[in-house]
Design a protein around this motif. Structure first.
Motif, PDB file in Angstrom:
ATOM      1  N   GLN A  55       0.844  -1.186   0.000  1.00 39.03           N
ATOM      2  CA  GLN A  55       0.000   0.000   0.000  1.00 39.03           C
ATOM      3  C   GLN A  55       0.881   1.238   0.000  1.00 39.03           C
ATOM      4  O   GLN A  55       1.817   1.330   0.783  1.00 39.03           O
ATOM      5  CB  GLN A  55      -0.880  -0.014   1.231  1.00 39.03           C
ATOM      6  N   LYS A  58      -7.806   2.636  14.613  1.00 37.03           N
ATOM      7  CA  LYS A  58      -6.681   3.115  13.805  1.00 37.03           C
ATOM      8  C   LYS A  58      -5.788   4.026  14.630  1.00 37.03           C
ATOM      9  O   LYS A  58      -6.259   4.685  15.557  1.00 37.03           O
ATOM     10  CB  LYS A  58      -7.214   3.941  12.631  1.00 37.03           C
ATOM     11  N   THR A  98      -3.237   9.330  -3.171  1.00 35.59           N
ATOM     12  CA  THR A  98      -2.209   8.631  -3.945  1.00 35.59           C
ATOM     13  C   THR A  98      -2.649   8.622  -5.404  1.00 35.59           C
ATOM     14  O   THR A  98      -3.826   8.812  -5.706  1.00 35.59           O
ATOM     15  CB  THR A  98      -2.030   7.174  -3.474  1.00 35.59           C
ATOM     16  N   ASP A 136      -9.386  11.020   8.552  1.00 41.98           N
ATOM     17  CA  ASP A 136     -10.356  10.070   7.986  1.00 41.98           C
ATOM     18  C   ASP A 136     -11.058  10.708   6.776  1.00 41.98           C
ATOM     19  O   ASP A 136     -11.258  10.063   5.756  1.00 41.98           O
ATOM     20  CB  ASP A 136     -11.423   9.677   9.032  1.00 41.98           C
ATOM     21  N   PHE A 170      -8.731  10.770   3.778  1.00 38.79           N
ATOM     22  CA  PHE A 170      -8.590   9.478   3.096  1.00 38.79           C
ATOM     23  C   PHE A 170      -9.865   9.107   2.336  1.00 38.79           C
ATOM     24  O   PHE A 170      -9.800   8.387   1.357  1.00 38.79           O
ATOM     25  CB  PHE A 170      -8.201   8.380   4.081  1.00 38.79           C
ATOM     26  N   GLN A 171     -10.998   9.610   2.790  1.00 41.44           N
ATOM     27  CA  GLN A 171     -12.254   9.298   2.094  1.00 41.44           C
ATOM     28  C   GLN A 171     -12.486  10.211   0.888  1.00 41.44           C
ATOM     29  O   GLN A 171     -12.844   9.739  -0.188  1.00 41.44           O
ATOM     30  CB  GLN A 171     -13.426   9.405   3.075  1.00 41.44           C
ATOM     31  N   LYS A 211       2.645  12.627   4.672  1.00 46.33           N
ATOM     32  CA  LYS A 211       2.255  13.015   6.029  1.00 46.33           C
ATOM     33  C   LYS A 211       2.230  14.539   6.138  1.00 46.33           C
ATOM     34  O   LYS A 211       3.224  15.189   5.799  1.00 46.33           O
ATOM     35  CB  LYS A 211       3.294  12.439   6.988  1.00 46.33           C
ATOM     36  N   ALA A 219       1.917   4.753   0.915  1.00 48.30           N
ATOM     37  CA  ALA A 219       1.565   5.645   2.021  1.00 48.30           C
ATOM     38  C   ALA A 219       1.379   7.056   1.493  1.00 48.30           C
ATOM     39  O   ALA A 219       2.113   7.493   0.600  1.00 48.30           O
ATOM     40  CB  ALA A 219       2.659   5.611   3.068  1.00 48.30           C
ATOM     41  N   ALA A 220       0.400   7.744   2.023  1.00 45.49           N
ATOM     42  CA  ALA A 220       0.159   9.132   1.625  1.00 45.49           C
ATOM     43  C   ALA A 220       1.187  10.036   2.287  1.00 45.49           C
ATOM     44  O   ALA A 220       1.853   9.631   3.237  1.00 45.49           O
ATOM     45  CB  ALA A 220      -1.243   9.535   2.050  1.00 45.49           C
ATOM     46  N   SER A 254      -1.919   6.127  10.773  1.00 48.74           N
ATOM     47  CA  SER A 254      -2.203   5.057   9.804  1.00 48.74           C
ATOM     48  C   SER A 254      -2.592   5.661   8.456  1.00 48.74           C
ATOM     49  O   SER A 254      -3.347   6.625   8.379  1.00 48.74           O
ATOM     50  CB  SER A 254      -3.287   4.113  10.324  1.00 48.74           C
ATOM     51  N   GLY A 255      -2.024   5.108   7.418  1.00 54.17           N
ATOM     52  CA  GLY A 255      -2.269   5.610   6.064  1.00 54.17           C
ATOM     53  C   GLY A 255      -1.167   6.533   5.583  1.00 54.17           C
ATOM     54  O   GLY A 255      -1.031   6.766   4.390  1.00 54.17           O
TER      55      GLY A 255
END
Lengths: 326, 170
Positions: free
Chosen positions: A23, B164, A276, A203, A206-207, A28, A25-26, B168-169
């Motif tokens: 995966q 989480k 990404t 969150d 990421f959505q 930071k 990673a985005a 994370s991510g």
């Protein structure tokens, strides 16, 4: 021999699978605690500059960190908690020292012919401390005889959109304990809520993607503008409308907002950029930033309409595109 | 006339049914794991929460065990309320169906003397007394002052991939 070949093939397959399914990673976001303007002014850490007869206050963060131990104690405690959450924050104090050292060092760097480093005024501007998320911290100590009480206000602000990500206010207990203890108590009291607010923001990112801002302008002397008409899919459309369609197709779920448009300027806010995406140069999936994201638009303008575009990137979330020249 | 009699008969039958349902609901509520009181006492030391939590049980010991479970349950699913000296603490698990989605994990986690016990420190020795120990119809209701190892609990749930982490991510 066959066995060795078989083991080699199995290993090669496993590596391939690992690379395919790893995966990406985005990027930071960088977080920095900055004392609020209100706190700096209350405590005298500012200077006044006269600009065209209007007195403007400039905050003196370096002086604040050098002379006020309370702000250092608060930032240290917050840094400690954020590091424990695997999200270390950048130190404004250290960043400012680093900038000063770099400036001195770069001024001395020359090659054998005595030429120094080439630096544009934009490079100099870009060196300033640019966190992606600013933690604006304000606190005040109220004294009731021997007792003290700390009231605080911590607001996390997205540096590009100006959106408030998380905000917390509150007071410590009214106690005769040392001020450092009360400051620590205040931090411990609000940090869980605060981290929860950050988690909600991540969150959401990421959505629906990271929010960026894109400004488009035109170099003086360029013959075209955003109202110039071009051919698009067999129709005639203004350049501004064609650019709009690009954002519609490339922003996550088509989420963006055209804040303003004139013949010489377009401003797009709340553009949701994916975390990404495929890097057009390497062809591999990688963490997306504003520069990579917008390269699709600049490529489209150059390839389809022969419009050269100069890109100016500010952090992970702000882009200025100037049409007409590189 | 017949219509009125039918209507009264239906009313006569339906009223007790409605009331018996609410009695059932009240019983279910009383026996539900979520039915407990919790309050923040003050800001805990680094990584901990200092709370007062109530538990029910047929015997005092059962109520104490339940109170300890409730303390951890509150930190994970309900969050802790604010008071004049401390901000509210949000729940560690923000998914409203967190328990249902990880039923097996949490059933095991909250077994008596299960993993939850590692995250509770009781701040007082002995059996609660006075206003912290109430005799109720079918047993006892007791209050405990406990220190929950909140940060350790968070790490455990993150390591077990129930919640989480902030990074994370990235």
């Amino acid at each position: 021999m066959k066995r060795i070949l078989l083991i080699y093939l199995v290993l090669a397959f496993m590596c391939q699978v690992t690379v395919t399914f790893a995966q990406v990673a985005a990027k930071k976001p960088t977080i920095m605690v900055v004392p609020s303007d209100a706190w700096c002014i209350r405590n005298g850490f500012y200077s006044e500059v006269d600009i065209d007869g209007v007195k403007e206050k400039t905050m003196d963060y370096a002086k604040a960190f050098q002379e006020n131990s309370d702000i250092r104690a608060l930032v240290a405690k917050m840094g400690d908690i954020m590091a424990a959450n695997q999200f270390p924050i950048k130190s404004l104090e250290e960043k400012m020292k680093d900038l000063a050292t770099d400036a001195g060092y770069n001024a001395l760097v020359t090659n054998k012919s005595g030429e120094s480093i080439r630096e544009t005024s934009i490079d100099m501007l870009n060196k300033s401390a640019k966190p992606d998320i600013i933690l604006d911290l304000d606190f005040d100590v109220k004294r009731n005889g021997p007792r003290k009480q700390v009231s605080f206000n911590l607001t996390a602000v997205d540096a590009y959109s100006g959106a408030i990500i998380s905000g917390n206010t509150g007071v410590s207990s009214n106690s005769s304990a040392p001020l450092t203890t009360l400051l620590e108590e205040a931090v411990l009291s609000f940090m869980d809520n605060f981290i929860n607010g950050l988690q909600r923001h991540f969150d959401d990112m990421f959505q629906y993607g990271r929010i960026i801002k894109v400004e488009m302008k035109i170099f003086d002397g360029y013959y075209d503008d955003f109202e110039t008409e071009y051919e698009y899919n067999g129709m005639t459309a203004e350049l501004g409308d064609i650019i709009n369609v690009w954002f519609e197709l490339n922003a996550v779920e088509g989420r963006y907002s055209e804040q303003s448009r004139s013949e010489t300027q377009m401003i797009f806010e709340d553009v949701r950029m994916p975390m990404t995406g495929i890097n057009p140069l390497s062809g591999r999936e990688s963490a997306m930033d504003a520069s990579k994201f917008i390269s699709g638009l600049t490529k489209m303008l150059k390839d389809n309409y022969g419009i050269p575009v100069k890109r100016f990137i500010r952090g992970q979330g702000k882009v200025l595109l100037v049409l007409g020249e590189k | 006339m017949n219509r009125i009699i039918t209507f009264l008969l239906v009313l006569l039958i339906s009223v007790p049914v409605a009331f018996s349902q609410s009695r059932k609901e009240r019983k279910a509520l009383f026996e539900s794991m979520q039915n407990f009181e919790v309050e923040t006492i003050k800001v805990g030391t680094d990584g901990t929460k200092f709370i007062k939590v109530w538990g029910y049980g047929r015997k005092v010991d059962d109520a104490i065990v339940q109170a300890k479970k409730n303390a951890v349950y509150a930190c994970i699913f309900r969050g802790l309320p604010a008071n004049t000296e401390a901000n509210a603490t949000p729940p560690l698990c923000t998914d409203p169906n967190g328990y249902m989605n990880n039923q097996e994990y949490f059933d095991n986690f909250f077994e008596t003397a299960g993993p939850y016990i590692d995250f509770v420190n009781v701040t007082t020795d002995g059996v609660p007394s006075g206003e912290d120990r109430l005799k109720v119809k079918k047993g006892y209701k007791v209050a405990l002052y406990v220190q929950v190892m909140h940060e350790n609990l968070k790490r455990k749930l993150q390591a077990d991939r129930i919640i989480k982490s902030l990074s994370s991510g990235f």
